[in-house]
Design a protein around this motif. Sequence first.
Motif, short mmCIF file in Angstrom:
data_model
loop_
_atom_site.label_atom_id
_atom_site.label_comp_id
_atom_site.label_asym_id
_atom_site.label_seq_id
_atom_site.Cartn_x
_atom_site.Cartn_y
_atom_site.Cartn_z
N UNK A 10 0.82 -1.22 0.00
CA UNK A 10 0.00 0.00 0.00
C UNK A 10 0.85 1.26 0.00
N UNK A 11 0.39 2.25 -0.75
CA UNK A 11 0.94 3.59 -0.65
C UNK A 11 0.36 4.21 0.62
N UNK A 12 1.17 4.95 1.35
CA UNK A 12 0.75 5.56 2.61
C UNK A 12 0.66 7.06 2.45
N UNK A 13 -0.43 7.64 2.97
CA UNK A 13 -0.57 9.09 3.01
C UNK A 13 -1.04 9.47 4.40
N UNK A 14 -0.19 10.18 5.13
CA UNK A 14 -0.54 10.63 6.48
C UNK A 14 -1.23 11.98 6.38
N UNK A 15 -2.37 12.07 7.03
CA UNK A 15 -3.14 13.30 7.00
C UNK A 15 -3.34 13.78 8.43
N UNK A 16 -2.99 15.03 8.67
CA UNK A 16 -3.16 15.60 10.00
C UNK A 16 -4.54 16.19 10.18
N UNK A 17 -5.16 16.56 9.08
CA UNK A 17 -6.51 17.13 9.13
C UNK A 17 -7.26 16.66 7.89
N UNK A 18 -8.53 16.47 8.04
CA UNK A 18 -9.38 16.06 6.93
C UNK A 18 -10.47 17.10 6.78
N UNK A 63 -13.54 4.61 -2.38
CA UNK A 63 -13.60 3.64 -1.28
C UNK A 63 -13.04 2.27 -1.59
N UNK A 64 -13.00 1.88 -2.85
CA UNK A 64 -12.46 0.57 -3.19
C UNK A 64 -10.93 0.57 -3.17
N UNK A 65 -10.33 1.74 -3.23
CA UNK A 65 -8.88 1.84 -3.33
C UNK A 65 -8.24 2.40 -2.07
N UNK A 66 -8.92 3.34 -1.40
CA UNK A 66 -8.34 4.00 -0.22
C UNK A 66 -8.98 3.46 1.05
N UNK A 67 -8.14 3.03 1.98
CA UNK A 67 -8.57 2.57 3.29
C UNK A 67 -8.09 3.61 4.31
N UNK A 125 -2.11 -1.12 -6.94
CA UNK A 125 -1.87 -1.09 -5.49
C UNK A 125 -3.03 -0.38 -4.79
N UNK A 126 -3.02 -0.42 -3.48
CA UNK A 126 -4.01 0.27 -2.66
C UNK A 126 -3.36 1.47 -1.98
N UNK A 127 -4.20 2.31 -1.40
CA UNK A 127 -3.74 3.49 -0.65
C UNK A 127 -4.28 3.37 0.77
N UNK A 128 -3.45 3.73 1.72
CA UNK A 128 -3.89 3.76 3.11
C UNK A 128 -3.68 5.16 3.65
N UNK A 129 -4.78 5.81 4.06
CA UNK A 129 -4.70 7.11 4.71
C UNK A 129 -4.58 6.87 6.19
N UNK A 130 -3.60 7.49 6.83
CA UNK A 130 -3.41 7.41 8.27
C UNK A 130 -3.80 8.77 8.83
N UNK A 131 -4.86 8.79 9.64
CA UNK A 131 -5.41 10.05 10.15
C UNK A 131 -5.56 9.98 11.67
N UNK A 132 -5.66 11.13 12.34
CA UNK A 132 -5.92 11.12 13.79
C UNK A 132 -7.23 10.38 14.07
N UNK A 133 -7.29 9.69 15.20
CA UNK A 133 -8.45 8.88 15.55
C UNK A 133 -9.76 9.65 15.49
N UNK A 134 -9.73 10.92 15.87
CA UNK A 134 -10.96 11.70 15.88
C UNK A 134 -11.38 12.17 14.49
N UNK A 135 -10.62 11.84 13.46
CA UNK A 135 -10.94 12.25 12.08
C UNK A 135 -11.22 11.06 11.16
N UNK A 136 -11.20 9.85 11.71
CA UNK A 136 -11.40 8.65 10.88
C UNK A 136 -12.75 8.70 10.17
#
Length: 82
Positions: free
Chosen positions: A19-27, A73-77, A49-60
């Motif tokens: 997976x490609x990773x993208x960290x997001x601090x704000x959504x 939604x089929x590609x980004x988790x 490949x797939x993408x995984x967004x890593x976000x703060x718990x309160x922004x999931x």
Amino acid sequence: MPGMRNWVDFDGWDAATGSLIDKKWNVTGFPKSSEQARRQAEIAKQHGVKVRWVVPANRVHAAEKLVETAGAGETITVIAGN
């Protein structure tokens, strides 16, 4: 390059999940966020490949909603993390 119209940027690659990773601090719900999700999903599909967004718990929830609204939604988790 940043500033280019269709530039797609990721923060890393997770070889264990393929997976490609993208960290997001704000959504946000701004149109540019949806467009970024669509561009990232398209690039990931092109490369199988797939993408995984890593976000703060309160922004999931907000991130999941944005991804679904963008039609990615089929590609980004979305996962909680920092």
